[in-house]
Design a protein around this motif. Structure first.
Motif, PDB file in Angstrom:
ATOM      1  N   GLU A  43      49.174  -4.344  65.311  1.00  9.69           N
ATOM      2  CA  GLU A  43      48.792  -2.930  65.422  1.00  9.69           C
ATOM      3  C   GLU A  43      48.301  -2.389  64.078  1.00  9.69           C
ATOM      4  OE1 GLU A  43      51.167   1.296  65.756  1.00  9.69           O
ATOM      5  OE2 GLU A  43      51.977  -0.383  66.916  1.00  9.69           O
ATOM      6  N   GLU A  44      49.039  -2.668  63.027  1.00 10.74           N
ATOM      7  CA  GLU A  44      48.674  -2.140  61.714  1.00 10.74           C
ATOM      8  C   GLU A  44      47.406  -2.783  61.174  1.00 10.74           C
ATOM      9  OE1 GLU A  44      49.900   0.509  60.807  1.00 10.74           O
ATOM     10  OE2 GLU A  44      51.815   0.592  61.837  1.00 10.74           O
ATOM     11  N   ILE A  45      47.200  -4.063  61.436  1.00  9.23           N
ATOM     12  CA  ILE A  45      45.961  -4.730  61.007  1.00  9.23           C
ATOM     13  C   ILE A  45      44.772  -4.112  61.729  1.00  9.23           C
ATOM     14  CG2 ILE A  45      44.678  -6.907  61.137  1.00  9.23           C
ATOM     15  CD1 ILE A  45      47.375  -8.300  60.469  1.00  9.23           C
ATOM     16  N   ALA A  46      44.921  -3.821  63.009  1.00 10.97           N
ATOM     17  CA  ALA A  46      43.842  -3.162  63.754  1.00 10.97           C
ATOM     18  C   ALA A  46      43.528  -1.798  63.147  1.00 10.97           C
ATOM     19  CB  ALA A  46      44.225  -3.015  65.226  1.00 10.97           C
ATOM     20  N   GLU A  47      44.561  -1.098  62.674  1.00  7.72           N
ATOM     21  CA  GLU A  47      44.338   0.208  62.056  1.00  7.72           C
ATOM     22  C   GLU A  47      43.637   0.072  60.709  1.00  7.72           C
ATOM     23  OE1 GLU A  47      48.049   2.356  62.192  1.00  7.72           O
ATOM     24  OE2 GLU A  47      48.022   2.392  64.384  1.00  7.72           O
ATOM     25  N   VAL A  48      43.910  -0.987  59.957  1.00  9.50           N
ATOM     26  CA  VAL A  48      43.166  -1.238  58.716  1.00  9.50           C
ATOM     27  C   VAL A  48      41.699  -1.470  59.054  1.00  9.50           C
ATOM     28  CG1 VAL A  48      42.801  -2.854  56.804  1.00  9.50           C
ATOM     29  CG2 VAL A  48      45.119  -2.151  57.398  1.00  9.50           C
ATOM     30  N   ARG A  49      41.453  -2.280  60.072  1.00  6.39           N
ATOM     31  CA  ARG A  49      40.075  -2.578  60.474  1.00  6.39           C
ATOM     32  C   ARG A  49      39.295  -1.326  60.870  1.00  6.39           C
ATOM     33  NH1 ARG A  49      38.451  -7.752  61.917  1.00  6.39           N
ATOM     34  NH2 ARG A  49      40.034  -9.358  61.738  1.00  6.39           N
ATOM     35  N   SER A  50      39.973  -0.374  61.490  1.00  6.15           N
ATOM     36  CA  SER A  50      39.282   0.816  61.977  1.00  6.15           C
ATOM     37  C   SER A  50      39.316   1.987  60.993  1.00  6.15           C
ATOM     38  CB  SER A  50      39.856   1.248  63.326  1.00  6.15           C
ATOM     39  OG  SER A  50      41.198   1.673  63.174  1.00  6.15           O
ATOM     40  N   ALA A  51      39.961   1.823  59.859  1.00  7.54           N
ATOM     41  CA  ALA A  51      40.039   2.904  58.874  1.00  7.54           C
ATOM     42  C   ALA A  51      38.639   3.235  58.356  1.00  7.54           C
ATOM     43  CB  ALA A  51      40.961   2.506  57.724  1.00  7.54           C
ATOM     44  N   ALA A  52      38.332   4.525  58.305  1.00  8.23           N
ATOM     45  CA  ALA A  52      36.982   4.959  57.973  1.00  8.23           C
ATOM     46  C   ALA A  52      36.797   5.360  56.510  1.00  8.23           C
ATOM     47  CB  ALA A  52      36.585   6.130  58.869  1.00  8.23           C
ATOM     48  N   THR A  53      37.884   5.558  55.780  1.00  7.68           N
ATOM     49  CA  THR A  53      37.777   5.968  54.381  1.00  7.68           C
ATOM     50  C   THR A  53      38.637   5.064  53.515  1.00  7.68           C
ATOM     51  OG1 THR A  53      39.669   7.480  54.471  1.00  7.68           O
ATOM     52  CG2 THR A  53      37.505   8.396  55.097  1.00  7.68           C
ATOM     53  N   ALA A  54      38.383   5.100  52.226  1.00 11.84           N
ATOM     54  CA  ALA A  54      39.182   4.306  51.286  1.00 11.84           C
ATOM     55  C   ALA A  54      40.645   4.734  51.333  1.00 11.84           C
ATOM     56  CB  ALA A  54      38.630   4.451  49.872  1.00 11.84           C
ATOM     57  N   GLU A  55      40.879   6.041  51.458  1.00  8.80           N
ATOM     58  CA  GLU A  55      42.247   6.539  51.526  1.00  8.80           C
ATOM     59  C   GLU A  55      42.954   6.049  52.783  1.00  8.80           C
ATOM     60  OE1 GLU A  55      39.560   8.523  50.964  1.00  8.80           O
ATOM     61  OE2 GLU A  55      39.867   8.914  48.835  1.00  8.80           O
ATOM     62  N   ALA A  56      42.227   6.022  53.892  1.00 10.71           N
ATOM     63  CA  ALA A  56      42.805   5.537  55.149  1.00 10.71           C
ATOM     64  C   ALA A  56      43.122   4.044  55.057  1.00 10.71           C
ATOM     65  CB  ALA A  56      41.873   5.825  56.315  1.00 10.71           C
ATOM     66  N   LEU A 108      43.942   2.446  52.356  1.00 11.84           N
ATOM     67  CA  LEU A 108      45.139   2.347  51.523  1.00 11.84           C
ATOM     68  C   LEU A 108      46.391   2.681  52.327  1.00 11.84           C
ATOM     69  CD1 LEU A 108      46.458   1.913  48.756  1.00 11.84           C
ATOM     70  CD2 LEU A 108      46.024   4.342  48.295  1.00 11.84           C
ATOM     71  N   GLU A 109      46.338   3.751  53.104  1.00 15.80           N
ATOM     72  CA  GLU A 109      47.494   4.161  53.910  1.00 15.80           C
ATOM     73  C   GLU A 109      47.862   3.087  54.928  1.00 15.80           C
ATOM     74  OE1 GLU A 109      48.586   7.578  57.158  1.00 15.80           O
ATOM     75  OE2 GLU A 109      47.397   8.181  55.424  1.00 15.80           O
ATOM     76  N   GLU A 110      46.871   2.538  55.598  1.00 15.03           N
ATOM     77  CA  GLU A 110      47.140   1.506  56.601  1.00 15.03           C
ATOM     78  C   GLU A 110      47.595   0.205  55.950  1.00 15.03           C
ATOM     79  OE1 GLU A 110      47.557   2.458  59.482  1.00 15.03           O
ATOM     80  OE2 GLU A 110      46.457   4.347  59.436  1.00 15.03           O
ATOM     81  N   ALA A 111      47.049  -0.116  54.779  1.00 19.21           N
ATOM     82  CA  ALA A 111      47.493  -1.317  54.056  1.00 19.21           C
ATOM     83  C   ALA A 111      48.958  -1.177  53.657  1.00 19.21           C
ATOM     84  CB  ALA A 111      46.617  -1.558  52.832  1.00 19.21           C
ATOM     85  N   ALA A 112      49.377   0.027  53.315  1.00 19.48           N
ATOM     86  CA  ALA A 112      50.796   0.268  52.998  1.00 19.48           C
ATOM     87  C   ALA A 112      51.663  -0.006  54.222  1.00 19.48           C
ATOM     88  CB  ALA A 112      50.989   1.705  52.512  1.00 19.48           C
ATOM     89  N   ASP A 113      51.167   0.362  55.408  1.00 19.07           N
ATOM     90  CA  ASP A 113      51.909   0.067  56.634  1.00 19.07           C
ATOM     91  C   ASP A 113      51.996  -1.438  56.873  1.00 19.07           C
ATOM     92  OD1 ASP A 113      52.363   2.751  57.141  1.00 19.07           O
ATOM     93  OD2 ASP A 113      50.693   2.951  58.535  1.00 19.07           O
ATOM     94  N   VAL A 114      50.898  -2.154  56.633  1.00 25.57           N
ATOM     95  CA  VAL A 114      50.904  -3.612  56.785  1.00 25.57           C
ATOM     96  C   VAL A 114      51.939  -4.215  55.837  1.00 25.57           C
ATOM     97  CG1 VAL A 114      49.573  -5.737  56.399  1.00 25.57           C
ATOM     98  CG2 VAL A 114      48.521  -3.806  57.602  1.00 25.57           C
ATOM     99  N   LEU A 115      51.952  -3.756  54.591  1.00 25.95           N
ATOM    100  CA  LEU A 115      52.905  -4.275  53.618  1.00 25.95           C
ATOM    101  C   LEU A 115      54.343  -4.014  54.058  1.00 25.95           C
ATOM    102  CD1 LEU A 115      53.455  -5.666  50.935  1.00 25.95           C
ATOM    103  CD2 LEU A 115      53.240  -3.420  49.831  1.00 25.95           C
TER     104      LEU A 115
END
Length: 107
Positions: free
Chosen positions: A40-53, A55-62
């Motif tokens: 789920e979190e990897i899919a959200e990284v893939r769909s993130a539209a901004t650099a800030e998004a 970063l936020e999703e990568a934090a969730d993956v971590l």
């Protein structure tokens, strides 16, 4: 929609006046739920539209990765050390190297 959530999410839901029904997963359920959460979190990284998004999703993956390795007795510092070792022996991704063909055989 049943899914694994961060520890404080049920309280935030309740604070907003909504109902949050929860239960604690056993070890096997938790292991499976973490892998689903990682997807789920990897899919959200893939769909993130901004650099800030991103970063936020990568934090969730971590955070999910840390929970996964903690099940096996490791910590974030162990992930970082293993990544450092691999970077030293195999390199990182700074050169953006795309392998077109490796010939016969495999890795």
């Amino acid at each position: 929609m049943a899914k694994l959530v961060r520890d404080n999410i049920p309280g935030l839901i309740r604070a907003s006046g909504r109902r949050a029904v929860t239960r604690q997963l056993d070890d096997d359920e938790f292991a499976a739920a973490l892998l689903d959460k990682l997807d789920e979190e990897i899919a959200e990284v893939r769909s993130a539209a901004t650099a800030e998004a991103v970063l936020e999703e990568a934090a969730d993956v971590l955070e999910v990765l840390v929970a996964i390795v903690e099940q096996h007795g490791y910590r974030l510092s162990h992930i970082i050390a293993a990544a450092d070792e691999k970077r030293l022996s195999r390199g990182g991704f700074a050169n953006r190297c795309w392998l077109e063909d490796q010939g016969r055989g495999g890795w």
